[in-house]
Enzyme design. Structure first.
Site, short mmCIF file in Angstrom:
data_model
loop_
_atom_site.label_atom_id
_atom_site.label_comp_id
_atom_site.label_asym_id
_atom_site.label_seq_id
_atom_site.Cartn_x
_atom_site.Cartn_y
_atom_site.Cartn_z
N SER A 1 4.45 -5.55 -10.07
CA SER A 1 4.55 -4.12 -10.39
C SER A 1 5.82 -3.53 -9.82
O SER A 1 6.31 -3.95 -8.76
CB SER A 1 3.34 -3.38 -9.80
N TYR B 1 -2.56 -1.50 -3.52
CA TYR B 1 -2.20 -2.16 -4.78
C TYR B 1 -0.78 -2.70 -4.71
O TYR B 1 -0.52 -3.88 -5.02
CB TYR B 1 -2.34 -1.14 -5.92
#
Length: 247
Positions: A142, A155
Site C-alpha cells: 500500500s 494496516y
C-alpha cells in the site's frame, strides 16, 4: 496452462486481477471469504470469455486453515488442469480499518496483522511446495507505507512488513528461480475500508499527479504483468501503482 492462486479474488483488485490473468491465458484459483456469490460471478465471467477458473473459500486470517487449503489446491490442479504445480501466487486479500492509534483495540490490531502479514507469510510457506520453478509471487502492499495518513497505522505497519518480507522471499526463493515482487497501490476505487466518499476522493485526487483516483483494473494489469515472462528480470521490487500519489 499456467495456473495462479489469487486471494481475495471475489471483488476489487483481486477480481480484476483474476479476469486479467484469465484474459492472458492463465488458469485461476481465486479465493473468497464471505461472498461466494461474488466469487462465482467472477468465475462465470472468466468462463464466458473462454477461460478456466475455480473459486475456493479461504480465511487468510486463519493460518490453521492453510494445510487443508493447500491440499485442495493440489487436488484441483490435478482434476481441473491435469498438472501438479502453480505458476503464480497473488497475496491480495485484505480489509481496511480506520482508527487513530489511541483508539485501536487489541482485537482490531490482531485481525489486521493476521490477514495482512501473518497470513501471506504462512500461506506462501504452505503453497511453496506447489510453486513451480520459475513461478512468480506478487504481494499487495500500500502507498500508506510511504505516505502517512492518520487512522491506518496498524494496516500500514503490516503492509510495510509485507514489503520487507517480499525482499526476503525473493532472496530465499531465488534458488528455485521464483520471483517475488510487491505492488503498492495508491488510492483506488474499491470497497476497502467502506469505499471513498466524494469529498475524500476529491482530496485524494488533488494529492495525485494525474489528478484522479485509480481503477482496480489498472493495478490488475501490473500484477498480471509481474506474473508473466514479461517481468522475467524484475525481482525483489516494490512497484508503486498510484498515478503519482504524494510525490
Amino acid at each position: 496452462m499456467n495456473v495462479a492462486v489469487i486471494t481475495g479474488g471475489s471483488r476489487g483488485i483481486g477480481a480484476h486481477t483474476a479476469l486479467e490473468c484469465a484474459r492472458r491465458g492463465m488458469g485461476v484459483i481465486l479465493t473468497y471469504h464471505q461472498n461466494p456469490t461474488a466469487a462465482e460471478a467472477v468465475v462465470e465471467r472468466i468462463a464466458s470469455g473462454g477461460g478456466k477458473a475455480l473459486a475456493l473459500p479461504l480465511d487468510v486470517g486463519d493460518a490453521k486453515a492453510f494445510p487443508a487449503f493447500a491440499a485442495t489446491v493440489r487436488e484441483v490442479l490435478h482434476t481441473v488442469w491435469n498438472q501438479d504445480s502453480l505458476a503464480g501466487l497473488v497475496n491480495n486479500a485484505g480489509y481496511g480499518s480506520f482508527n487513530l492509534i489511541e483508539s485501536v483495540e487489541e482485537a482490531q490490531f490482531d485481525g489486521l496483522f493476521n490477514v495482512h502479514l501473518k497470513g501471506p507469510f504462512f500461506l506462501t510457506q504452505r503453497l511453496l511446495p506447489l510453486l513451480a520453478r520459475g513461478a512468480s509471487i506478487v504481494n499487495l502492499t500500500s502507498a500508506t507505507t510511504r505516505a502517512a495518513f492518520p487512522g491506518v497505522a496498524p494496516y500500514a505497519a503490516f503492509k510495510g512488513g509485507l514489503e520487507v518480507l517480499t525482499r526476503y522471499m525473493a532472496k530465499e526463493f531465488g534458488e528455485r528461480g521464483i520471483r517475488v515482487n510487491a505492488v503498492s497501490p495508491g488510492p483506488i476505487h474499491t470497497e476497502l475500508g467502506g469505499g471513498l466518499t466524494p469529498d475524500f476522493e476529491a482530496q485524494l485526487a488533488a494529492q495525485t499527479a494525474l489528478g484522479r483516483v485509480g481503477e482496480p483494473g489498472e493495478v490488475a494489469k501490473v500484477i498480471a504483468m509481474l506474473l508473466s515472462d514479461d517481468a522475467s528480470w524484475i525481482n525483489a521490487q516494490s512497484i508503486d501503482v498510484s498515478g503519482g500519489y504524494i510525490i
